[in-house]
Design an enzyme around this catalytic site. Structure first.
Site, short mmCIF file in Angstrom:
data_model
loop_
_atom_site.label_atom_id
_atom_site.label_comp_id
_atom_site.label_asym_id
_atom_site.label_seq_id
_atom_site.Cartn_x
_atom_site.Cartn_y
_atom_site.Cartn_z
CG ASP A 8 -52.93 115.03 9.90
OD1 ASP A 8 -52.86 113.84 10.29
OD2 ASP A 8 -52.06 115.89 10.13
CE LYS A 69 -52.15 108.13 12.82
NZ LYS A 69 -51.90 109.45 12.21
CD GLU A 168 -50.12 110.42 8.95
OE1 GLU A 168 -48.97 110.44 9.41
OE2 GLU A 168 -51.10 110.01 9.60
CG ASP A 190 -45.09 112.65 8.98
OD1 ASP A 190 -45.11 113.12 10.12
OD2 ASP A 190 -46.11 112.27 8.38
#
Ligand code: AMP
Length: 634
Positions: A8, A69, A168, A190
């Site tokens: 992850d 990211k 994810e 999420d």
């Protein structure tokens, strides 16, 4: 096959996990921690990664890169705003991408992410006593193709073979549902450091089917931090007339203190933010202190508008899955930001039930990635993962209408074929315009490519049978083929980047589609009415040509109706007028054919004039006629 890990690669923290004795487990890093900050620092000759990099960030604000990211796989135009607020230097690369500048060196987000990946893998290899070379890496469901490819490249730069990029929330559902026997409908909520994703899945008996997915790639925990940063900086400016945001080091300290306060407020009703020597008083040159109490309720007020932004995607995901909130069996919370009490409250308010508390929101994604890695290396059996395409795909059809072949949230891989035909007589070629989006008219959607199918035999309009096939593979690559059946002539195009849309664009396209729904309906109905009238015109002309014995007197009313129809064939003509002209033309055609006792050769067995007019009317709900070709049978 060698073991593969699941990673992850988070905006804020990363986690690495592996299958051991049939169960996914998290691997600790060399500092003994289960999560590793996704932070890289450049200090003199040293490169620091993880906790050690994070710890020295304040003293080395310009040399510490975090949240790479947010920038990966994105163009400068997309991230300029985020670049401006970073304490480190972010510039535009020659290729239009992003570069981090540290001293004389420049790094891409892929390189920085690769450094994080390398640390995770090196530490894991050490712990396992074997070199890790293969991995499954997760990305937010709403990452576009460029962001996915860039993440894959980060893996390659780190020396890894990236077996698969997995969404994810899908990974989270995999970890949650590994042991589930019965079938359940699960909503994964999420909210991480930088992005928000919501997915609805059917889970059970080894099958994980994504029903829908939606999200906001500009919403996460660091937006909450910046809400606190801005409040503190504004208050400080009011008091001392010094803008702390202008000093990189002060800004970095503010960001860290704000995140710390936010995390404390998940467990405490209030906290105090103390930042000694944060600036110098410009008047007296004396050091200034920042000391501020922040209560949970004030914090909730600061993040109130941010939190409201989760509503839209949740509602969208439910409606795309064609489910009511009562039909959701379990809500799984993923991402550190779901620890904020106001987030949990909002989830409960939106979905009417308490979220499941049994999964660890920081680890569940990496655990799911390890399961998928196990599936791909053959270690885990009896698991099928079915993901979806985030936006609809289709072709431009006559009147500039967007005709969907594959609806958004369709499970991939998927293959769909529809038959089209020409709209004009003796048309020897058609152009296939491939589009992606949710709007009704082609011009409002994203053009992915065009290709031509030439060399068709000269035939009357409506005769050629052109099969258009859309094929999306498991990695999201779209192939479009066109084949004319009688001649076997073929043409095709491969579109690598079916999701190369800025995520803003994805969000905007979905929102636009909702906003313009009524207006689009009118335009579509108009285009359809025009297409029907044009088809009748063609039939009329054909009937006149073929009725050899017809007198001028018999032809005149039909010809007048045809001419009248021609002059009305304009996008500005209201639908009612187009319909009225169509009626007149249909009855003129019927009268003409009864008088001359001919039947139009339209390929249908009962093709009388009325029959044809009716079949055109029926075509209303079907696909629409293309710019220069149309669905067969309409
Ligand atoms: P992730 O991307 O899932 O690692 O989430 C990281 C985000 O979660 C960061 O913005 C953290 O500040 C935030 N976070 C972590 N723990 C907590 C907590 N206890 N309360 C509030 N936010 C948290």
């Amino acid at each position: 096959m060698a073991k593969a890990v699941g990673i992850d690669l988070g905006t804020t923290n990363s986690v690495i996990s592996i299958m051991e004795a049939g169960e996914p487990v998290v691997l600790v890093n060399s500092e003994g921690n289960r999560t590793t900050p996704s932070v890289v620092a450049f200090k003199e000759e040293q490169r620091l990664v993880g906790q050690v990099a994070k710890r020295q960030a304040v003293l080395n604000a310009k040399g510490t890169i975090f949240e790479a990211k947010r920038f990966i796989g994105r163009t400068w135009d997309e991230i300029q705003h985020e670049a401006e607020r970073a304490p480190y230097e972010v510039v535009q690369g020659k290729d239009g991408g992003v570069r981090f500048v540290v001293g004389d060196e420049r790094f891409t987000p892929e390189e920085v992410s690769a450094m994080v990946l390398r640390k995770l893998v090196n530490d894991a290899s050490e712990q396992l006593g074997q070199k890790i070379t293969k991995a499954v890496i997760t990305v937010p469901a709403y990452f576009n193709n460029a962001q996915r490819e860039a993440t894959q490249n980060a893996g390659k730069i780190a020396g890894l073979e990236v077996l698969r990029i997995v969404n994810e929330p899908t990974a989270a559902a995999l970890a949650y549902g590994l042991e589930k026997k019965g079938s359940e409908t699960v909503l994964v909520f999420d909210l991480g450091g930088g992005t928000f994703d919501v997915s609805v899945l059917e889970v059970g008996d080894g099958v994980f089917e994504v029903r829908s997915t939606a999200g906001d790639t500009h919403l996460g925990g660091s937006d909450m931090d910046y809400a606190v940063v801005n409040w503190l900086a504004d208050e400080f400016k009011r008091e001392y007339d010094v803008d702390l945001r202008k000093d990189k080091q002060a800004l970095q300290r503010l960001i860290e203190a704000s995140e710390k306060a936010k995390i404390e407020l998940s467990g405490l009703p209030e906290t105090t933010i103390s930042l000694p020597f944060i600036a110098m008083d410009p008047a007296s040159n004396a050091p200034l202190y920042l000391e501020k109490k922040l209560t949970r309720s004030k914090f909730e007020e600061l993040i109130g508008s941010l939190l409201q932004r989760v509503r839209g995607p949740v509602e969208q995901a439910l409606s795309d899955a064609k489910l009511k909130k009562e039909q959701i069996d379990e809500i799984i919370l993923v991402g550190g930001s779901t620890r904020v009490p106001a987030v949990k409250r909002l989830v409960k308010e939106l979905l009417g039930k308490d979220p499941n508390q049994t999964v660890n929101p920081d680890e569940v994604v990496a655990l799911g990635a390890a399961i998928q890695a196990g599936v791909l290396t053959g270690e885990v059996e009896d698991i099928v993962l079915l993901d979806v395409t985030p936006l609809s795909l289709g072709v431009e059809t006559k009147g500039g209408v967007f005709t969907k072949l594959i609806e958004r949230n369709t499970t991939v891989p998927v293959r769909k074929t529809e038959t089209f035909t020409t709209a004009d007589h003796n048309q020897t070629g058609v152009e296939v315009h491939v589009l992606q989006g949710e709007r009704t008219m082609a011009t409002d959607n994203k053009s992915l490519g065009r290709f031509k199918l030439d060399g068709l035999p000269a035939m009357p309009a409506g005769m050629p049978q052109i099969e258009i096939t859309y094929d999306i593979d498991a990695n999201g690559v779209l192939n479009v083929g066109a084949k004319e059946k009688s001649t076997g002539k073929e043409a095709s195009i491969t579109i690598q980047n079916t999701t190369t849309l800025a995520e803003d664009e994805v969000d905007r396209m979905v929102k636009d589609a909702d906003r313009h729904a009524d207006e689009d309906k009118v335009r579509r109905e108009n285009a359809e009415a025009m297409n029907q009238l044009d088809a009748l015109r063609l039939q009329g002309e054909k009937a006149i040509t073929e009725a050899e014995g017809a007198t001028d007197e018999q032809k005149a009313p039909l010809r007048a109706a045809i001419d009248d129809a021609k002059s009305a064939l304009d996008a500005q003509t209201p639908k009612a007028e187009l319909d009225a002209k169509g009626q007149t033309l249909a009855s003129a055609l019927q009268t003409f054919m009864q008088a001359t006792q001919t039947t139009p050769d339209d390929g249908s067995s009962d093709g009388g004039a009325t029959g044809q007019a009716e079949s055109n009317a029926e075509a209303d709900d079907d696909d629409v006629i293309d710019a220069d070709f149309k669905p067969a049978g309409s």
